[in-house]
Design a protein around this motif. Structure first.
Motif, PDB file in Angstrom:
ATOM      1  N   HIS A 264       0.839  -1.176   0.000  1.00 14.67           N
ATOM      2  CA  HIS A 264       0.000   0.000   0.000  1.00 14.67           C
ATOM      3  C   HIS A 264       0.881   1.234   0.000  1.00 14.67           C
ATOM      4  O   HIS A 264       1.902   1.271   0.682  1.00 14.67           O
ATOM      5  CB  HIS A 264      -0.917   0.014   1.230  1.00 14.67           C
ATOM      6  CG  HIS A 264      -1.788  -1.203   1.300  1.00 14.67           C
ATOM      7  ND1 HIS A 264      -2.947  -1.315   0.592  1.00 14.67           N
ATOM      8  CD2 HIS A 264      -1.641  -2.374   1.966  1.00 14.67           C
ATOM      9  CE1 HIS A 264      -3.493  -2.491   0.825  1.00 14.67           C
ATOM     10  NE2 HIS A 264      -2.717  -3.146   1.648  1.00 14.67           N
TER      11      HIS A 264
ATOM     12  N   ARG B  64      -4.283   4.939   3.041  1.00 13.98           N
ATOM     13  CA  ARG B  64      -4.318   4.516   4.438  1.00 13.98           C
ATOM     14  C   ARG B  64      -5.749   4.174   4.800  1.00 13.98           C
ATOM     15  O   ARG B  64      -6.543   5.036   5.121  1.00 13.98           O
ATOM     16  CB  ARG B  64      -3.788   5.628   5.330  1.00 13.98           C
ATOM     17  CG  ARG B  64      -2.320   5.881   5.109  1.00 13.98           C
ATOM     18  CD  ARG B  64      -1.798   6.841   6.146  1.00 13.98           C
ATOM     19  NE  ARG B  64      -0.366   6.915   6.023  1.00 13.98           N
ATOM     20  CZ  ARG B  64       0.305   8.044   5.863  1.00 13.98           C
ATOM     21  NH1 ARG B  64      -0.319   9.193   5.827  1.00 13.98           N
ATOM     22  NH2 ARG B  64       1.616   8.031   5.757  1.00 13.98           N
ATOM     23  N   SER B  65      -6.056   2.904   4.751  1.00  9.48           N
ATOM     24  CA  SER B  65      -7.413   2.473   5.069  1.00  9.48           C
ATOM     25  C   SER B  65      -7.506   2.077   6.534  1.00  9.48           C
ATOM     26  O   SER B  65      -6.505   1.822   7.202  1.00  9.48           O
ATOM     27  CB  SER B  65      -7.809   1.293   4.186  1.00  9.48           C
ATOM     28  OG  SER B  65      -7.116   0.124   4.587  1.00  9.48           O
ATOM     29  N   GLY B  66      -8.729   2.005   7.003  1.00  5.71           N
ATOM     30  CA  GLY B  66      -8.954   1.536   8.363  1.00  5.71           C
ATOM     31  C   GLY B  66      -8.486   0.107   8.559  1.00  5.71           C
ATOM     32  O   GLY B  66      -7.952  -0.246   9.609  1.00  5.71           O
TER      33      GLY B  66
ATOM     34  N   ASN C 189      -6.012  -1.286   7.008  1.00  7.01           N
ATOM     35  CA  ASN C 189      -4.549  -1.258   7.120  1.00  7.01           C
ATOM     36  C   ASN C 189      -4.105  -0.859   8.520  1.00  7.01           C
ATOM     37  O   ASN C 189      -3.146  -1.411   9.062  1.00  7.01           O
ATOM     38  CB  ASN C 189      -3.948  -0.294   6.096  1.00  7.01           C
ATOM     39  CG  ASN C 189      -4.061  -0.816   4.681  1.00  7.01           C
ATOM     40  OD1 ASN C 189      -4.294  -2.000   4.456  1.00  7.01           O
ATOM     41  ND2 ASN C 189      -3.919   0.072   3.725  1.00  7.01           N
ATOM     42  N   LEU C 190      -4.809   0.118   9.105  1.00  2.00           N
ATOM     43  CA  LEU C 190      -4.486   0.533  10.468  1.00  2.00           C
ATOM     44  C   LEU C 190      -4.680  -0.632  11.434  1.00  2.00           C
ATOM     45  O   LEU C 190      -3.821  -0.898  12.274  1.00  2.00           O
ATOM     46  CB  LEU C 190      -5.351   1.724  10.891  1.00  2.00           C
ATOM     47  CG  LEU C 190      -5.204   2.164  12.354  1.00  2.00           C
ATOM     48  CD1 LEU C 190      -3.771   2.597  12.659  1.00  2.00           C
ATOM     49  CD2 LEU C 190      -6.195   3.274  12.662  1.00  2.00           C
ATOM     50  N   ALA C 191      -5.797  -1.320  11.303  1.00  2.00           N
ATOM     51  CA  ALA C 191      -6.053  -2.472  12.180  1.00  2.00           C
ATOM     52  C   ALA C 191      -4.963  -3.531  12.022  1.00  2.00           C
ATOM     53  O   ALA C 191      -4.478  -4.085  13.006  1.00  2.00           O
ATOM     54  CB  ALA C 191      -7.428  -3.067  11.883  1.00  2.00           C
TER      55      ALA C 191
ATOM     56  N   LEU D 299      -1.894  -3.032  10.981  1.00  2.00           N
ATOM     57  CA  LEU D 299      -0.643  -2.489  11.519  1.00  2.00           C
ATOM     58  C   LEU D 299      -0.607  -2.632  13.035  1.00  2.00           C
ATOM     59  O   LEU D 299       0.401  -3.058  13.618  1.00  2.00           O
ATOM     60  CB  LEU D 299      -0.499  -1.026  11.101  1.00  2.00           C
ATOM     61  CG  LEU D 299       0.782  -0.325  11.509  1.00  2.00           C
ATOM     62  CD1 LEU D 299       2.001  -1.007  10.890  1.00  2.00           C
ATOM     63  CD2 LEU D 299       0.742   1.135  11.074  1.00  2.00           C
ATOM     64  N   LEU D 300      -1.712  -2.285  13.689  1.00  2.00           N
ATOM     65  CA  LEU D 300      -1.780  -2.439  15.143  1.00  2.00           C
ATOM     66  C   LEU D 300      -1.675  -3.906  15.548  1.00  2.00           C
ATOM     67  O   LEU D 300      -0.962  -4.242  16.506  1.00  2.00           O
ATOM     68  CB  LEU D 300      -3.066  -1.817  15.684  1.00  2.00           C
ATOM     69  CG  LEU D 300      -3.146  -0.290  15.582  1.00  2.00           C
ATOM     70  CD1 LEU D 300      -4.554   0.187  15.899  1.00  2.00           C
ATOM     71  CD2 LEU D 300      -2.126   0.366  16.488  1.00  2.00           C
TER      72      LEU D 300
ATOM     73  N   CYS E  62       1.903  -4.971  15.243  1.00  2.00           N
ATOM     74  CA  CYS E  62       2.715  -4.534  16.382  1.00  2.00           C
ATOM     75  C   CYS E  62       2.504  -5.462  17.571  1.00  2.00           C
ATOM     76  O   CYS E  62       3.476  -5.894  18.209  1.00  2.00           O
ATOM     77  CB  CYS E  62       2.367  -3.097  16.766  1.00  2.00           C
ATOM     78  SG  CYS E  62       2.912  -1.863  15.579  1.00  2.00           S
TER      79      CYS E  62
ATOM     80  N   ARG F 236      -1.007   8.808  22.133  1.00  2.00           N
ATOM     81  CA  ARG F 236      -2.027   8.841  21.078  1.00  2.00           C
ATOM     82  C   ARG F 236      -2.928   7.598  21.148  1.00  2.00           C
ATOM     83  O   ARG F 236      -4.135   7.698  20.988  1.00  2.00           O
ATOM     84  CB  ARG F 236      -1.389   8.938  19.693  1.00  2.00           C
ATOM     85  CG  ARG F 236      -0.571  10.169  19.450  1.00  2.00           C
ATOM     86  CD  ARG F 236      -1.436  11.424  19.425  1.00  2.00           C
ATOM     87  NE  ARG F 236      -0.652  12.578  19.071  1.00  2.00           N
ATOM     88  CZ  ARG F 236      -0.221  13.485  19.935  1.00  2.00           C
ATOM     89  NH1 ARG F 236      -0.489  13.366  21.220  1.00  2.00           N
ATOM     90  NH2 ARG F 236       0.483  14.521  19.537  1.00  2.00           N
ATOM     91  N   LEU F 237      -2.328   6.453  21.382  1.00  2.00           N
ATOM     92  CA  LEU F 237      -3.131   5.231  21.505  1.00  2.00           C
ATOM     93  C   LEU F 237      -4.047   5.312  22.723  1.00  2.00           C
ATOM     94  O   LEU F 237      -5.210   4.903  22.659  1.00  2.00           O
ATOM     95  CB  LEU F 237      -2.225   4.002  21.580  1.00  2.00           C
ATOM     96  CG  LEU F 237      -1.477   3.662  20.289  1.00  2.00           C
ATOM     97  CD1 LEU F 237      -0.467   2.543  20.545  1.00  2.00           C
ATOM     98  CD2 LEU F 237      -2.436   3.269  19.184  1.00  2.00           C
TER      99      LEU F 237
END
Length: 175
Positions: free
Chosen positions: A17, A22-24, A26-28, A30-31, A34, A152-153
């Motif tokens: 990507h 930056r899709s939701g 993708n964020l999920a 990525l988290l 981690c 931020r989290l």
């Protein structure tokens, strides 16, 4: 395949990507990545410390037991799994010496689960490992960057502790 379906599935099938996309989802991911990176590294380190039979689900279960889940039914509710799944986890933890089943002092017919000293030791070792992994992340991105990320989290999920033994969406009746 229609052009519309192809466009919808394209980000899922390409595997890469651009920073502009930056899709939701993708964020999920990525988290989740981690989380998975930290947990996988912790499992390797725990194995090196002699706990090669320990799994993340054991941590969740033992923390729930330490917090008062003293039966398979109660553990299943706290972990959002079936009583049968909780029973299997308990059997493994009993077999490996991480928990014990002792008579309830108030009701001799009832057996209560408790985390053993060995279980408490593995939990302490795991916490120390996560502290070490956090220090590595500080070295990688810097103390202030990691503190900002954590802040931020916390803003996103709230400042209350995340309770792994509290049922979430998975325990809801979906239908």
């Amino acid at each position: 395949m229609s052009e519309r379906k192809q466009n919808i599935l394209e980000p899922l099938t390409k595997g890469t990507h651009t920073p502009q996309h930056r899709s939701g989802a993708n964020l999920a991911l990525l988290l989740l990545g981690c989380y998975r990176t930290l947990v996988d590294a912790a499992m390797v380190d725990l194995a090196a410390r002699g706990y090669d039979d320990f799994r993340p689900v054991h941590d969740f279960a033992m923390r729930a037991i330490a917090a008062g889940a003293d039966s398979a039914s109660d553990l299943g509710r706290r972990m959002s799994v079936s009583k049968q799944a909780a029973s299997k986890t308990i059997a493994v933890l009993l077999d490996r010496g991480y928990v014990s089943r002792d008579s309830d002092p108030d009701d001799a017919r009832r057996k209560r689960l408790q985390v053993t000293p060995l279980g408490l030791d593995v939990l302490r070792q795991g916490e120390a490992i996560f502290d070490e992994l956090r220090e590595k992340w500080e070295q990688q991105i810097g103390v202030s960057e990691l503190a900002t990320l954590e802040a931020r989290l916390t803003t996103l999920i709230g400042d209350g502790a995340v309770r792994i033994d509290a049922p979430g969406w998975i325990a809801q009746d979906l239908g």
